[in-house]
Design a protein around this motif. Structure first.
Motif, short mmCIF file in Angstrom:
data_model
loop_
_atom_site.label_atom_id
_atom_site.label_comp_id
_atom_site.label_asym_id
_atom_site.label_seq_id
_atom_site.Cartn_x
_atom_site.Cartn_y
_atom_site.Cartn_z
N LYS A 278 0.84 -1.21 0.00
CA LYS A 278 0.00 0.00 0.00
C LYS A 278 0.87 1.26 0.00
CE LYS A 278 -4.00 1.91 2.39
NZ LYS A 278 -4.91 1.74 3.52
N MET A 279 1.95 1.25 0.77
CA MET A 279 2.83 2.41 0.80
C MET A 279 3.59 2.59 -0.50
SD MET A 279 4.42 3.14 4.50
CE MET A 279 5.23 4.54 3.78
N VAL A 280 3.94 1.48 -1.14
CA VAL A 280 4.63 1.57 -2.43
C VAL A 280 3.71 2.22 -3.46
CG1 VAL A 280 5.62 0.22 -4.32
CG2 VAL A 280 6.19 -0.35 -1.95
N ILE A 281 2.43 1.82 -3.46
CA ILE A 281 1.46 2.41 -4.39
C ILE A 281 1.29 3.90 -4.07
CG2 ILE A 281 -0.93 2.34 -5.20
CD1 ILE A 281 0.50 -0.13 -6.02
N ALA A 282 1.21 4.25 -2.78
CA ALA A 282 1.07 5.66 -2.39
C ALA A 282 2.29 6.46 -2.81
CB ALA A 282 0.86 5.77 -0.88
N THR A 283 3.48 5.88 -2.70
CA THR A 283 4.70 6.56 -3.13
C THR A 283 4.68 6.79 -4.64
OG1 THR A 283 5.92 5.50 -1.32
CG2 THR A 283 7.23 6.44 -3.11
N ALA A 284 4.23 5.78 -5.37
CA ALA A 284 4.13 5.93 -6.83
C ALA A 284 3.12 7.01 -7.20
CB ALA A 284 3.73 4.60 -7.47
N LEU A 285 2.00 7.07 -6.48
CA LEU A 285 1.02 8.13 -6.73
C LEU A 285 1.63 9.51 -6.47
CD1 LEU A 285 -2.32 6.70 -5.32
CD2 LEU A 285 -1.99 7.71 -7.57
N MET A 286 2.41 9.62 -5.41
CA MET A 286 3.03 10.91 -5.12
C MET A 286 4.04 11.29 -6.20
SD MET A 286 4.96 12.28 -1.74
CE MET A 286 3.51 12.81 -0.89
N ALA A 287 4.78 10.30 -6.70
CA ALA A 287 5.76 10.58 -7.76
C ALA A 287 5.05 11.05 -9.03
CB ALA A 287 6.60 9.34 -8.03
N VAL A 288 3.94 10.42 -9.36
CA VAL A 288 3.19 10.84 -10.55
C VAL A 288 2.59 12.22 -10.32
CG1 VAL A 288 1.23 10.30 -12.03
CG2 VAL A 288 2.77 8.49 -11.33
N ALA A 289 2.11 12.48 -9.10
CA ALA A 289 1.57 13.80 -8.79
C ALA A 289 2.64 14.87 -8.94
CB ALA A 289 1.00 13.82 -7.37
N ARG A 290 3.85 14.57 -8.51
CA ARG A 290 4.96 15.51 -8.69
C ARG A 290 5.19 15.78 -10.17
NH1 ARG A 290 10.30 15.55 -10.01
NH2 ARG A 290 11.56 17.14 -9.01
N LYS A 291 5.15 14.72 -10.96
CA LYS A 291 5.34 14.86 -12.40
C LYS A 291 4.27 15.75 -13.01
CE LYS A 291 7.25 13.68 -16.31
NZ LYS A 291 8.56 14.18 -16.67
N VAL A 292 3.03 15.54 -12.58
CA VAL A 292 1.92 16.34 -13.12
C VAL A 292 2.08 17.81 -12.73
CG1 VAL A 292 -0.58 16.72 -12.94
CG2 VAL A 292 0.31 14.42 -13.29
N ILE A 293 2.49 18.07 -11.50
CA ILE A 293 2.67 19.45 -11.06
C ILE A 293 3.75 20.14 -11.90
CG2 ILE A 293 3.55 20.86 -9.13
CD1 ILE A 293 2.04 18.96 -7.27
N MET A 294 4.78 19.39 -12.26
CA MET A 294 5.91 19.98 -12.98
C MET A 294 5.69 20.07 -14.50
SD MET A 294 7.81 20.69 -10.47
CE MET A 294 9.18 21.30 -11.39
N LEU A 295 4.61 19.49 -15.02
CA LEU A 295 4.39 19.48 -16.46
C LEU A 295 4.15 20.87 -17.01
CD1 LEU A 295 2.07 16.38 -17.02
CD2 LEU A 295 4.48 16.61 -17.61
N ASP A 296 4.67 21.10 -18.19
CA ASP A 296 4.37 22.32 -18.94
C ASP A 296 3.44 21.88 -20.08
OD1 ASP A 296 4.24 24.77 -20.10
OD2 ASP A 296 6.32 24.80 -20.81
N PHE A 297 2.17 22.13 -19.91
CA PHE A 297 1.18 21.59 -20.83
C PHE A 297 1.23 22.24 -22.21
CE2 PHE A 297 -0.48 20.30 -16.73
CZ PHE A 297 -0.86 19.00 -16.99
N LYS A 298 1.95 23.32 -22.38
CA LYS A 298 2.05 23.97 -23.68
C LYS A 298 2.80 23.11 -24.69
CE LYS A 298 2.26 28.40 -21.40
NZ LYS A 298 3.17 29.43 -20.94
N ASP A 299 3.82 22.40 -24.23
CA ASP A 299 4.71 21.68 -25.14
C ASP A 299 4.51 20.17 -25.11
OD1 ASP A 299 5.87 24.16 -25.65
OD2 ASP A 299 7.29 23.94 -24.00
N LEU A 300 3.37 19.69 -24.62
CA LEU A 300 3.18 18.24 -24.46
C LEU A 300 2.31 17.67 -25.57
CD1 LEU A 300 2.74 17.80 -20.64
CD2 LEU A 300 4.70 17.22 -22.02
N ASP A 301 2.63 16.45 -25.91
CA ASP A 301 1.84 15.70 -26.87
C ASP A 301 0.59 15.17 -26.14
OD1 ASP A 301 1.20 14.31 -29.20
OD2 ASP A 301 2.29 12.51 -28.56
N PRO A 302 -0.58 15.21 -26.75
CA PRO A 302 -1.80 14.70 -26.09
C PRO A 302 -1.69 13.23 -25.68
CG PRO A 302 -2.39 16.01 -28.00
CD PRO A 302 -0.90 15.87 -28.01
N ALA A 303 -0.94 12.43 -26.44
CA ALA A 303 -0.78 11.02 -26.08
C ALA A 303 -0.02 10.88 -24.76
CB ALA A 303 -0.05 10.28 -27.20
#
Length: 182
Positions: free
Chosen positions: A125-150
């Motif tokens: 459960k903690m490993v999954i929560a850690t992975a969710l936090m890592a993805v959340a960090r990635k989403v926060i850092m994304l620059d949506f102007k230069d990203l491919d929709p895929a």
């Protein structure tokens, strides 16, 4: 003299073990118990080496956490003293948030390591929560102007999959309400 046989003190029966309580505890925490080490001498040595390596990883993770905290302070200092003085832009705040979240992810990984050292368990459960936090960090850092929709769709699929997995692991069916018999 009467010769009486010695009287043995009565021994109370052993208390019943509670494997169901232990099993429920493991099921609720969703930890996977590592199988016991076989009696083979070589496997015992290899198991000890693995535990030593995990302890080294714990020490290194503490160093990474300390380095990350220093980095957060340095990033904040850089952003605050840059022109215009004491003013932060939205991108500055996002960079600071990213630094904070990187440290929090490292702390969660350290907790996973220490749980493995203490209990020989893999805290799923903690490993999954850690992975969710890592993805959340990635989403926060994304620059949506230069990203491919895929790419955005793939990240969304990962978030949904991890969220569903976390929910399934955490889900406890409602207990039926018992009616009092009168």
């Amino acid at each position: 003299m009467d010769s009486k046989p010695p009287v043995r003190p009565s021994v109370p029966p052993p208390a019943p073990s509670r494997p169901s309580a232990n099993r429920n505890l493991r099921e609720e925490s969703h930890e996977v118990k590592v199988p016991p080490v076989p009696e083979d001498a070589m496997l015992k040595v290899l198991h000890a080496v693995i535990h030593f390596a995990v302890r080294i990883l714990a020490v290194l993770m503490v160093l990474v956490i300390l380095w990350g905290v220093a980095d957060v302070g340095y990033v904040m200092y850089q952003r605050v003293v840059a022109a215009p003085f004491l003013m932060l832009t939205v991108s500055d705040i996002l960079v600071i948030f990213g630094s904070f979240m990187a440290v929090l992810i490292a702390i969660e990984i350290f907790i996973n390591i220490t749980l493995y050292i203490k209990h020989d368990t893999l805290p799923i459960k903690m490993v999954i929560a850690t992975a969710l936090m890592a993805v959340a960090r990635k989403v926060i850092m994304l620059d949506f102007k230069d990203l491919d929709p895929a790419y955005i769709t793939a990240i969304a699929a990962v978030i949904v999959a991890l969220g569903l997995t976390y929910w399934l692991i955490s889900y406890k069916p409602p207990q039926p309400v018992k009616q009092d018999e009168r």
